[in-house]
Design a protein around this motif. Structure first.
Motif, mmCIF file in Angstrom:
data_model
loop_
_atom_site.group_PDB
_atom_site.id
_atom_site.type_symbol
_atom_site.label_atom_id
_atom_site.label_comp_id
_atom_site.label_asym_id
_atom_site.label_seq_id
_atom_site.Cartn_x
_atom_site.Cartn_y
_atom_site.Cartn_z
ATOM 1 N N UNK A 29 0.778 -1.218 0.000
ATOM 2 C CA UNK A 29 0.000 0.000 0.000
ATOM 3 C C UNK A 29 0.813 1.273 0.000
ATOM 4 N N UNK A 30 0.183 2.389 0.399
ATOM 5 C CA UNK A 30 0.832 3.701 0.348
ATOM 6 C C UNK A 30 2.034 3.775 1.283
ATOM 7 N N UNK A 31 3.043 4.504 0.843
ATOM 8 C CA UNK A 31 4.240 4.689 1.667
ATOM 9 C C UNK A 31 5.008 5.883 1.105
ATOM 10 N N UNK A 32 6.243 6.015 1.535
ATOM 11 C CA UNK A 32 7.146 7.040 1.037
ATOM 12 C C UNK A 32 8.562 6.532 1.272
ATOM 13 N N UNK A 33 9.535 7.273 0.789
ATOM 14 C CA UNK A 33 10.923 6.866 1.019
ATOM 15 C C UNK A 33 11.198 6.779 2.516
ATOM 16 N N UNK A 34 10.788 7.807 3.262
ATOM 17 C CA UNK A 34 11.019 7.820 4.711
ATOM 18 C C UNK A 34 10.255 6.709 5.415
ATOM 19 N N UNK A 35 8.993 6.525 5.052
ATOM 20 C CA UNK A 35 8.190 5.513 5.731
ATOM 21 C C UNK A 35 8.624 4.102 5.361
ATOM 22 N N UNK A 36 9.145 3.942 4.142
ATOM 23 C CA UNK A 36 9.682 2.637 3.769
ATOM 24 C C UNK A 36 10.894 2.273 4.604
ATOM 25 N N UNK A 37 11.789 3.257 4.821
ATOM 26 C CA UNK A 37 12.933 3.029 5.704
ATOM 27 C C UNK A 37 12.453 2.769 7.127
ATOM 28 N N UNK A 38 11.440 3.528 7.550
ATOM 29 C CA UNK A 38 10.892 3.351 8.890
ATOM 30 C C UNK A 38 10.304 1.974 9.100
ATOM 31 N N UNK A 39 9.693 1.417 8.046
ATOM 32 C CA UNK A 39 9.130 0.068 8.164
ATOM 33 C C UNK A 39 10.228 -0.949 8.471
ATOM 34 N N UNK A 40 11.362 -0.805 7.810
ATOM 35 C CA UNK A 40 12.484 -1.707 8.076
ATOM 36 C C UNK A 40 12.987 -1.559 9.502
ATOM 37 N N UNK A 97 -9.464 6.731 -7.742
ATOM 38 C CA UNK A 97 -9.172 6.064 -6.468
ATOM 39 C C UNK A 97 -7.715 6.165 -6.045
ATOM 40 N N UNK A 98 -6.807 6.076 -7.002
ATOM 41 C CA UNK A 98 -5.379 6.164 -6.678
ATOM 42 C C UNK A 98 -5.051 7.503 -6.023
ATOM 43 N N UNK A 99 -5.504 8.593 -6.624
ATOM 44 C CA UNK A 99 -5.229 9.922 -6.083
ATOM 45 C C UNK A 99 -5.918 10.125 -4.741
ATOM 46 N N UNK A 100 -7.114 9.561 -4.582
ATOM 47 C CA UNK A 100 -7.837 9.686 -3.311
ATOM 48 C C UNK A 100 -7.078 9.003 -2.185
ATOM 49 N N UNK A 101 -6.594 7.786 -2.438
ATOM 50 C CA UNK A 101 -5.828 7.054 -1.426
ATOM 51 C C UNK A 101 -4.523 7.771 -1.123
ATOM 52 N N UNK A 102 -3.869 8.282 -2.140
ATOM 53 C CA UNK A 102 -2.617 9.020 -1.947
ATOM 54 C C UNK A 102 -2.830 10.238 -1.050
ATOM 55 N N UNK A 103 -3.857 11.006 -1.350
ATOM 56 C CA UNK A 103 -4.128 12.216 -0.575
ATOM 57 C C UNK A 103 -4.481 11.883 0.873
ATOM 58 N N UNK A 104 -5.330 10.859 1.064
ATOM 59 C CA UNK A 104 -5.724 10.477 2.419
ATOM 60 C C UNK A 104 -4.525 10.008 3.229
ATOM 61 N N UNK A 105 -3.642 9.237 2.604
ATOM 62 C CA UNK A 105 -2.464 8.733 3.301
ATOM 63 C C UNK A 105 -1.541 9.874 3.712
ATOM 64 N N UNK A 106 -1.275 10.785 2.792
ATOM 65 C CA UNK A 106 -0.349 11.876 3.094
ATOM 66 C C UNK A 106 -0.902 12.790 4.173
ATOM 67 N N UNK A 107 -2.199 13.073 4.128
ATOM 68 C CA UNK A 107 -2.801 13.918 5.149
ATOM 69 C C UNK A 107 -2.764 13.240 6.515
ATOM 70 N N UNK A 108 -3.038 11.936 6.540
ATOM 71 C CA UNK A 108 -3.018 11.212 7.805
ATOM 72 C C UNK A 108 -1.620 11.203 8.413
ATOM 73 N N UNK A 109 -0.595 10.958 7.597
ATOM 74 C CA UNK A 109 0.769 10.914 8.111
ATOM 75 C C UNK A 109 1.204 12.277 8.641
#
Length: 276
Positions: A183-194, A244-256
């Motif tokens: 699912x949604x992530x980012x460079x920082x959150x991907x590193x954080x997952x590890x 849907x892709x843009x909606x999920x992207x926006x919701x994820x970024x706002x939540x983070x």
């Protein structure tokens, strides 16, 4: 360097001709491979628009890898349609709501050590203390976390992970990423997952006494339970959203952003309210 100079200015012997041909072939192959990689990389990156309004939207989306991300999103949706979604629907049909809620409580309790370590890393001792107390209460009085007793004792759950901790340190999120089946992530959150995987004590369970089996069951049930919790929400997005892709992207970024800001703004005293 001397050998390179000799090769450039000295005519090769007849015996060396095949070696020169092989080198030329390897260099040509390397150049072709490099050109293909550059072409592939350029096709993965969305070009910056020149129109000021479009550029503002581009910067706000923070999605320079949008062409690749959309492909990963489409792939994930197709795989989910024939795998996780049917499993989640069967799970919702077969498992009563109280049981699903208890499993969700257990998964959340098992993740409290990771929350605790990240609260410490973010420099929030009060939040870290709350996470530690939650884990202790729920593991004992909550029967291994199946009952969220800590919430009724005044210690509600709060989210934190290594990606959010890095955000409190001022680390930028980097470009948005959509990871296949994650699912949604980012460079920082991907590193954080590890990092979170390294912080979770359950990833270090020994092989005896059925603990390894429990760890696998805990992770699998956590994934299924989480998918079931968002079953209706994702179905609604797929059904009603224009993109849907843009909606999920926006919701994820706002939540983070909201979660990271909530951690930064938490300036509570380091002792519980009842201590005063």
């Amino acid at each position: 360097m001397g050998s390179l100079t000799d090769e450039r200015h000295t005519a090769p012997s007849p015996d060396a001709a095949p070696r020169w041909k092989n080198r030329a072939a390897r260099r040509s192959g390397t150049l072709v491979l490099g050109a293909l990689m550059l072409t592939a990389c350029s096709s993965m990156v969305a070009p910056k628009p020149k129109d000021p309004e479009a550029l503002a939207e581009y910067n706000e989306a923070n999605d320079r890898f949008e062409p690749l991300n959309r492909k990963m999103y489409d792939l994930s949706v197709k795989v989910d349609k024939y795998s996780m979604r049917p499993v989640a629907k069967a799970y919702v049909w077969a498992v009563p709501v109280p049981v699903r809620k208890s499993i969700g409580n257990m998964v959340r309790t098992m993740n409290e050590p990771s929350v605790f370590f990240n609260d410490v890393g973010a420099g929030k001792p009060r939040r870290a203390g709350d996470a530690f107390v939650r884990w202790c209460i729920n593991m004992v009085a909550g029967v291994g976390g199946f009952i969220d007793v800590a919430k009724y004792a005044g210690y509600p759950h709060h989210d934190n992970d290594a990606g959010l901790t890095l955000a409190t340190w001022g680390v930028e999120s980097g470009p948005y990423l959509f990871l296949p089946m994650m699912g949604p992530s980012s460079i920082r959150d991907g590193i954080g997952y590890g990092i979170d995987q390294g912080l979770s004590p359950w990833n270090y369970v020994p092989r005896g006494y059925g603990l390894l089996t429990f760890n696998w069951a805990y992770n699998i049930m956590g994934v299924i339970n989480a998918r079931a919790d968002h079953l209706d929400d994702l179905d609604q997005v797929q059904r009603d959203a224009l993109d849907p892709y843009a909606t999920i992207r926006s919701a994820y970024q706002q939540q983070r952003k909201a979660l990271a800001q909530a951690i930064k703004d938490d300036h509570r005293a380091t002792v519980p309210d009842w201590y005063n």
